[in-house]
Design an enzyme around this catalytic site. Sequence first.
Site, PDB file in Angstrom:
ATOM      1  N   ARG A  44      63.485  82.424  33.620  1.00  0.00           N
ATOM      2  CA  ARG A  44      63.919  81.278  33.079  1.00  0.00           C
ATOM      3  C   ARG A  44      64.556  81.530  31.707  1.00  0.00           C
ATOM      4  O   ARG A  44      64.468  80.749  30.760  1.00  0.00           O
ATOM      5  CB  ARG A  44      62.910  80.188  32.943  1.00  0.00           C
ATOM      6  CG  ARG A  44      62.598  79.404  34.323  1.00  0.00           C
ATOM      7  CD  ARG A  44      63.850  78.715  34.884  1.00  0.00           C
ATOM      8  NE  ARG A  44      63.620  78.257  36.177  1.00  0.00           N
ATOM      9  CZ  ARG A  44      62.841  77.168  36.612  1.00  0.00           C
ATOM     10  NH1 ARG A  44      62.276  76.267  35.710  1.00  0.00           N
ATOM     11  NH2 ARG A  44      62.794  77.122  37.706  1.00  0.00           N
ATOM     12  N   ARG A  48      66.850  75.580  29.373  1.00  0.00           N
ATOM     13  CA  ARG A  48      66.755  74.517  28.339  1.00  0.00           C
ATOM     14  C   ARG A  48      66.366  75.142  26.878  1.00  0.00           C
ATOM     15  O   ARG A  48      66.553  74.215  26.120  1.00  0.00           O
ATOM     16  CB  ARG A  48      65.969  73.304  28.692  1.00  0.00           C
ATOM     17  CG  ARG A  48      66.803  72.428  29.960  1.00  0.00           C
ATOM     18  CD  ARG A  48      66.060  71.511  30.358  1.00  0.00           C
ATOM     19  NE  ARG A  48      65.010  72.074  31.274  1.00  0.00           N
ATOM     20  CZ  ARG A  48      63.936  71.430  32.013  1.00  0.00           C
ATOM     21  NH1 ARG A  48      63.993  70.147  31.753  1.00  0.00           N
ATOM     22  NH2 ARG A  48      63.314  71.772  32.723  1.00  0.00           N
ATOM     23  N   ARG A  57      75.551  72.084  29.317  1.00  0.00           N
ATOM     24  CA  ARG A  57      75.286  71.288  30.408  1.00  0.00           C
ATOM     25  C   ARG A  57      75.462  69.601  29.989  1.00  0.00           C
ATOM     26  O   ARG A  57      75.220  68.807  30.862  1.00  0.00           O
ATOM     27  CB  ARG A  57      73.516  71.395  30.838  1.00  0.00           C
ATOM     28  CG  ARG A  57      73.237  72.434  31.219  1.00  0.00           C
ATOM     29  CD  ARG A  57      73.637  72.610  32.892  1.00  0.00           C
ATOM     30  NE  ARG A  57      73.466  71.571  33.645  1.00  0.00           N
ATOM     31  CZ  ARG A  57      72.376  71.070  34.099  1.00  0.00           C
ATOM     32  NH1 ARG A  57      71.187  71.722  34.112  1.00  0.00           N
ATOM     33  NH2 ARG A  57      72.253  70.034  34.795  1.00  0.00           N
ATOM     34  N   ASP A  94      69.572  78.586  41.830  1.00  0.00           N
ATOM     35  CA  ASP A  94      68.240  77.957  42.044  1.00  0.00           C
ATOM     36  C   ASP A  94      67.774  78.364  43.405  1.00  0.00           C
ATOM     37  O   ASP A  94      68.784  78.720  44.291  1.00  0.00           O
ATOM     38  CB  ASP A  94      68.307  76.503  41.759  1.00  0.00           C
ATOM     39  CG  ASP A  94      66.775  76.143  42.015  1.00  0.00           C
ATOM     40  OD1 ASP A  94      66.349  76.103  40.703  1.00  0.00           O
ATOM     41  OD2 ASP A  94      66.249  75.604  42.859  1.00  0.00           O
ATOM     42  N   TYR A 174      58.528  72.989  49.547  1.00  0.00           N
ATOM     43  CA  TYR A 174      59.615  71.797  49.089  1.00  0.00           C
ATOM     44  C   TYR A 174      60.069  71.238  50.246  1.00  0.00           C
ATOM     45  O   TYR A 174      59.997  70.067  50.272  1.00  0.00           O
ATOM     46  CB  TYR A 174      60.721  72.411  48.469  1.00  0.00           C
ATOM     47  CG  TYR A 174      60.306  72.916  46.894  1.00  0.00           C
ATOM     48  CD1 TYR A 174      59.851  72.060  46.139  1.00  0.00           C
ATOM     49  CD2 TYR A 174      60.517  74.210  46.499  1.00  0.00           C
ATOM     50  CE1 TYR A 174      59.340  72.339  44.710  1.00  0.00           C
ATOM     51  CE2 TYR A 174      60.138  74.608  45.251  1.00  0.00           C
ATOM     52  CZ  TYR A 174      59.653  73.764  44.358  1.00  0.00           C
ATOM     53  OH  TYR A 174      59.255  74.031  43.170  1.00  0.00           O
TER      54      TYR A 174
HETATM   55  O1  CP3 Z   1      66.956  82.213  33.924  1.00  0.00           O
HETATM   56  C1  CP3 Z   1      66.552  82.288  35.098  1.00  0.00           C
HETATM   57  O2  CP3 Z   1      65.280  82.500  35.364  1.00  0.00           O
HETATM   58  C2  CP3 Z   1      67.538  81.949  36.263  1.00  0.00           C
HETATM   59  C3  CP3 Z   1      67.814  80.983  36.768  1.00  0.00           C
HETATM   60  C4  CP3 Z   1      66.497  80.207  37.972  1.00  0.00           C
HETATM   61  C5  CP3 Z   1      66.509  78.998  37.993  1.00  0.00           C
HETATM   62  N1  CP3 Z   1      65.598  78.679  38.846  1.00  0.00           N
HETATM   63  C6  CP3 Z   1      67.230  77.901  37.180  1.00  0.00           C
HETATM   64  C7  CP3 Z   1      66.693  76.491  36.920  1.00  0.00           C
HETATM   65  C8  CP3 Z   1      65.511  80.898  38.853  1.00  0.00           C
HETATM   66  C9  CP3 Z   1      65.263  82.410  38.901  1.00  0.00           C
HETATM   67  C10 CP3 Z   1      64.943  79.816  39.535  1.00  0.00           C
HETATM   68  C11 CP3 Z   1      64.221  79.887  40.622  1.00  0.00           C
HETATM   69  C12 CP3 Z   1      63.197  78.698  40.871  1.00  0.00           C
HETATM   70  N2  CP3 Z   1      63.640  77.309  40.945  1.00  0.00           N
HETATM   71  C13 CP3 Z   1      62.121  78.657  41.259  1.00  0.00           C
HETATM   72  C14 CP3 Z   1      61.226  80.186  41.320  1.00  0.00           C
HETATM   73  C15 CP3 Z   1      60.758  80.522  39.918  1.00  0.00           C
HETATM   74  C16 CP3 Z   1      59.527  79.803  39.314  1.00  0.00           C
HETATM   75  O3  CP3 Z   1      59.841  79.012  38.374  1.00  0.00           O
HETATM   76  O4  CP3 Z   1      58.472  79.532  39.742  1.00  0.00           O
HETATM   77  C17 CP3 Z   1      61.581  77.448  41.616  1.00  0.00           C
HETATM   78  C18 CP3 Z   1      60.051  76.928  42.215  1.00  0.00           C
HETATM   79  C19 CP3 Z   1      62.608  76.541  41.335  1.00  0.00           C
HETATM   80  C20 CP3 Z   1      62.723  75.063  41.904  1.00  0.00           C
HETATM   81  C21 CP3 Z   1      62.923  74.510  40.625  1.00  0.00           C
HETATM   82  N3  CP3 Z   1      64.110  74.195  40.081  1.00  0.00           N
HETATM   83  C22 CP3 Z   1      62.006  73.907  39.726  1.00  0.00           C
HETATM   84  C23 CP3 Z   1      60.394  73.666  39.803  1.00  0.00           C
HETATM   85  C24 CP3 Z   1      62.972  73.291  38.586  1.00  0.00           C
HETATM   86  C25 CP3 Z   1      62.493  72.778  37.426  1.00  0.00           C
HETATM   87  C26 CP3 Z   1      62.570  71.416  37.158  1.00  0.00           C
HETATM   88  C27 CP3 Z   1      62.739  70.834  35.673  1.00  0.00           C
HETATM   89  O5  CP3 Z   1      63.575  70.109  35.519  1.00  0.00           O
HETATM   90  O6  CP3 Z   1      61.588  71.153  34.871  1.00  0.00           O
HETATM   91  C28 CP3 Z   1      64.236  73.587  38.829  1.00  0.00           C
HETATM   92  C29 CP3 Z   1      65.546  73.369  38.025  1.00  0.00           C
HETATM   93  C30 CP3 Z   1      65.816  74.490  37.370  1.00  0.00           C
HETATM   94  N4  CP3 Z   1      65.993  75.672  37.800  1.00  0.00           N
HETATM   95  C31 CP3 Z   1      66.281  74.497  35.795  1.00  0.00           C
HETATM   96  C32 CP3 Z   1      66.757  75.831  35.719  1.00  0.00           C
HETATM   97  C33 CP3 Z   1      67.384  76.358  34.464  1.00  0.00           C
HETATM   98  C34 CP3 Z   1      66.077  73.404  34.784  1.00  0.00           C
HETATM   99  C35 CP3 Z   1      67.383  72.285  35.230  1.00  0.00           C
HETATM  100  C36 CP3 Z   1      68.027  71.972  33.621  1.00  0.00           C
HETATM  101  O7  CP3 Z   1      68.307  72.547  32.932  1.00  0.00           O
HETATM  102  O8  CP3 Z   1      67.964  70.564  33.903  1.00  0.00           O
END
Ligand code: CP3
Length: 373
Positions: A44, A48, A57, A94, A174
Amino acid sequence: MAEPSHPRPLPAEHPLTTGATASSSLVQAYRGVRSATTPVWFMRQAGRSLPEYRALRADHKSMLDTCLDPALASEITLQPVRRHSVDAGIFFSDIVIPLRLAGVDVEIAAGTGPVFDRAVRTAADVDALVGGGSLRDDDDALEPVREAVRRTVAQLGATPLIGFAGAPFTLAAYLVEGRPSRDHLAARRLMHTDPDAWARLMAWCADVTGAFLRAQLLAGASAGQLFDSWAGSLSRADYVQHVAPASARALSWARGLAAGDGTTVPLVHFGLGTASFLDAMKDAAADVIGVDYRLPLDEASRILGGTVPLQGNIDPALLAAPWPVLEAHTRDVLRRGRSAPAHVVNLGHGVPPDTDPDVLTRLVALVHEAGAE
Ligand code: CP3
């Protein structure tokens, strides 16, 4: 579960074939070879915590639409590489993108995570999902992903891009619940109430997520990571019997993709709270194990027989601690990482959104200096 077999050569212009990324500290470490400096990147790292991410965004395009816009996805992937001088980019996307591209109605709810129009609860739901479509790595639907990877790799030069995908269990956790859940009870129930439907669901998830990962690798990513974030809710026995075969099937799509000299794309397998079956995760065809913040790296290395390169595992909570506390913890992580053949520094889970990005920049400098001592 039978593993499909797939053609193996990487394209001539791939950065591992041209040699652009082959000698990078990241690719070398993933192959078990230490460099003068220990490579570091952060789960990540794009997101954000970065003001430049929040600015991009601000147009209020949805998260998943942003992932499928090649110019935006590429720019967001590059932002943390420029800012922090990390040793790899991780593709901004994602784990639910391949589900969306296979026709599943899913959105990311801010602050919550993936939310589905309907949950996949029964055998009939599984059959409707599986019969409703799939995804292949050469599908047109994946073109925005391929285009974003190509653009990113062209900018990254000698810095490798890591492609990734969600493991079948984490996707199923999920899909079956229809939204995020604490202990993934609905998925674990289906596994035992209808093992055949569960196996069909897992095979479908493996092929869809495998296609997503394979498309990124063929388009130019130099390594791949499979995220099984929620596998820690499983017992070892359930993991081995009901999950590991599907993870191996997902990784089989990425396995053995070879450059001209015969070297292959390294594959990383990561889960949270998976200490009791780390060896089974390795056996599911991974080269490198990603370790969460609960398990010290020397213990992980012992479980794995001392032969597996490790990635991890700074506790994300410590990013907010006073610098001397974070520095001491990071030096401890580096010291314990010496017990593995090679080590890639990372967090034990993702960067918290309220992290001060300057702390991450300083941490990269610390890891690079410490490695050279
Ligand atoms: O920078 C990186 O690591 C690359 C991008 C990345 C994202 N998601 C972007 C993202 C990666 C590798 C993921 C994988 C992902 N997505 C996982 C596995 C890794 C982990 O964290 O365990 C999982 C479980 C997801 C599912 C998911 N997508 C979740 C739980 C969330 C968070 C929700 C939140 O708003 O807190 C997302 C959304 C997400 N994916 C964001 C990002 C940058 C946040 C969205 C935003 O910016 O509003």
